[in-house]
Design an enzyme around this catalytic site. Structure first.
Site, mmCIF file in Angstrom:
data_model
loop_
_atom_site.group_PDB
_atom_site.id
_atom_site.type_symbol
_atom_site.label_atom_id
_atom_site.label_comp_id
_atom_site.label_asym_id
_atom_site.label_seq_id
_atom_site.Cartn_x
_atom_site.Cartn_y
_atom_site.Cartn_z
ATOM 1 N N HIS A 106 0.511 -1.121 -0.103
ATOM 2 C CA HIS A 106 0.089 0.073 -0.095
ATOM 3 C C HIS A 106 0.739 1.233 -0.021
ATOM 4 O O HIS A 106 0.177 2.387 -0.397
ATOM 5 C CB HIS A 106 -1.014 0.149 1.137
ATOM 6 C CG HIS A 106 -1.746 -1.193 1.402
ATOM 7 N ND1 HIS A 106 -2.620 -1.587 0.304
ATOM 8 C CD2 HIS A 106 -1.922 -2.193 2.486
ATOM 9 C CE1 HIS A 106 -3.341 -2.711 1.000
ATOM 10 N NE2 HIS A 106 -2.776 -3.062 2.281
ATOM 11 N N ASP A 128 3.782 -8.764 1.332
ATOM 12 C CA ASP A 128 4.291 -9.271 2.213
ATOM 13 C C ASP A 128 3.110 -10.345 2.539
ATOM 14 O O ASP A 128 3.652 -11.621 2.924
ATOM 15 C CB ASP A 128 4.413 -8.709 3.364
ATOM 16 C CG ASP A 128 3.301 -7.415 3.874
ATOM 17 O OD1 ASP A 128 2.120 -7.589 3.132
ATOM 18 O OD2 ASP A 128 3.582 -6.704 4.764
#
Length: 484
Positions: free
Chosen positions: A66, A224
């Site tokens: 993000h 991740d």
């Protein structure tokens, strides 16, 4: 982290990245810090490596999702990166809904507009740093910028692009429709590749600075959580991951791109080609336990704090905890709600509170599992990693609350292992990620649900779900009295 052909961890090096917080709710980092510290870590890894640099065939990345990095036409960073946990963009989320509409946004991106995503950050820069925004030639995500600095090539990949709120998740392409309606030039969207995609070799400069061979291949990598899923073997339908760190994640593999979760959970592209995953988030999972220890048992280790966990009965002698210490994400996108202990009396001791905290965290994660099951998914096996996999009693609690078989892995380095697997697959060591997983990942122990415990937790979970509804208004009233 350096791994060999049989999935053995040969070495690890870590370096810190300082956080920049100029105002309340702001969270930034200097992208150049990522590059400098990565070069240092790679150099240290090579220095300690007993083989030849040429033996290291490829590298890949697991990266924080993000975040926004903006580059100008000369590929220079225009401002600090705005990170995933920056909360300045509430206004821009409302603008997205006003311009696009919630139904259309969900249809295209499969996700709600939340402050953490990249698109609201872009709109914030456009609104408040207009001159800088007009200089932007490309936006990038953190690991993608780092990879660019190692290779000179600019790309993004689908698992991270899905967390921008600008990707058409089902069609795997940037949404021209969203860009047009929000006044964003599609030219600033980077080219897209698969997570295992070969994007180039390291530059001569990086080779000289790190000691890596000039022929070292570089592969795109993944977000991740996508890498955590790969590194935990979440590579087929029905497989689910429970990862308990500071926050908690329940992540489930998806083959289909057309499920409708109505925005209740995240729905992202996987690091595996043509796959997706759904994900629910508990904002303060491990953080709740850390807060409790630091506040009430600062001189004890986590092992000491939880030593008597198995001796306290289910339900913590009539004590319930909700882990809403910093608000909540799934299933309530609520920044105002706060945690509660319900049912305290003078007979309760520290061990009861510790058990209640553990059970409350697990109940919160179970709300995501409940959403998955209500959508028709079968969840019978859950891989558990992170802090929740370090205590045997907690693993059994997960089995009983989730009513599913819990598997503990021999290695808990999920995201880093996932990145290594993408490089191994990209280097053609294996014909598929699944084949790689068979070699790199092994289970240590399994925990099966105990029917009597499952029933007790079912009853407690019904009570737990009432706490949010019954404390929501109270917390809205208390907000005015909180420390600013």
């Amino acid at each position: 982290m350096l791994m060999d052909q049989v999935g053995k961890v040969c070495n690890e090096v870590s370096q810190p990245y300082p956080l920049i917080q100029e105002k309340s709710g702001y969270s930034e980092q200097d992208p150049n810090e990522w590059v400098e510290k990565t070069i240092y870590a790679l150099r240290e890894l090579i220095r300690q490596f007993e083989g030849r640099p040429e033996d290291i065939e490829g590298l890949s990345f697991s990266g924080q999702m993000h975040g926004l990095v903006l580059l100008d036409e000369d590929k220079q960073v225009l401002r600090n990166a705005i990170l995933w946990n920056d909360t300045r963009t509430t206004e821009q989320c409302q603008q997205i809904y006003h311009q696009i509409g919630e139904a259309q946004l969900l249809e295209i991106t499969k996700n709600q507009a939340l402050e953490g995503f990249t698109l609201p950050k872009l709109l914030w820069v456009k609104q408040y740093e207009r001159e800088l925004f007009e200089k932007a030639a490309v936006f990038m995500l953190p690991k993608d910028y780092l990879r660019y600095r190692l290779t000179g090539a600019i790309h993004s990949e689908y698992s991270d692009a899905a967390g921008t709120l600008l990707l058409n998740v089902a069609e795997k392409q940037w949404s021209a429709e969203l860009c047009e309606q929000l006044g964003i030039d599609m030219k600033i969207c980077p080219p897209l590749v698969e997570s295992h995609g070969f994007v180039g070799k390291i530059t001569t400069e990086i080779s000289e600075k790190t000691g890596l061979a000039p022929e070292t291949k570089v592969f795109a990598g993944g977000a991740d959580n996508a890498c955590g899923a790969i590194g935990s073997g979440i590579l087929s339908d029905g497989k689910t991951l429970c990862s308990i760190g500071t926050s908690g994640v329940v992540l489930s593999y998806e083959e289909r791109n057309d499920r409708d979760f109505q925005g209740k959970v995240h729905y992202f592209n996987h690091g595996e080609e043509n796959a997706l995953y759904t994900m629910g988030v508990t904002l303060a999972a491990g953080h709740s336990l850390t807060w409790f220890k630091d506040t009430f048992a600062a001189n004890e280790s986590f092992d000491q704090l939880l030593a008597q966990l198995s001796k306290v009965p289910i339900g913590a002698n009539g004590l319930l905890f909700t882990p809403y210490l910093v608000g909540e994400r799934t299933p309530y996108a609520d920044s105002v709600i706060r945690g509660s202990f319900i049912g305290m009396d003078s007979s309760h001791r520290q061990d009861d509170f510790a058990r209640a905290v553990i059970e409350g965290i697990t109940f919160s994660l179970n709300e995501s599992i409940e959403i998955f099951r209500e959508s028709g998914k079968t969840i019978d096996t859950v891989i558990s990693i992170g802090g929740g996999a370090k205590n045997e009693t907690w693993l059994q609690i997960q089995a009983d609350v989730f009513n599913a078989r819990i598997v503990k892995l021999t290695s808990e380095q999920g995201p880093a292992v996932g990145a290594a697997m993408l490089a191994a697959y990209g280097c053609q060591w294996f014909d598929s990620l699944e084949q790689c997983a068979d070699v790199f990942i092994s289970s240590d122990k399994e925990y099966t649900p105990i029917p009597a415990n499952v029933e007790k937790y079912r009853q407690l979970f019904l009570l737990y779900k009432q706490v949010y509804k019954q404390t929501k208004q109270l917390n809205e009233g208390l907000k005015a009295f909180r420390k600013q």
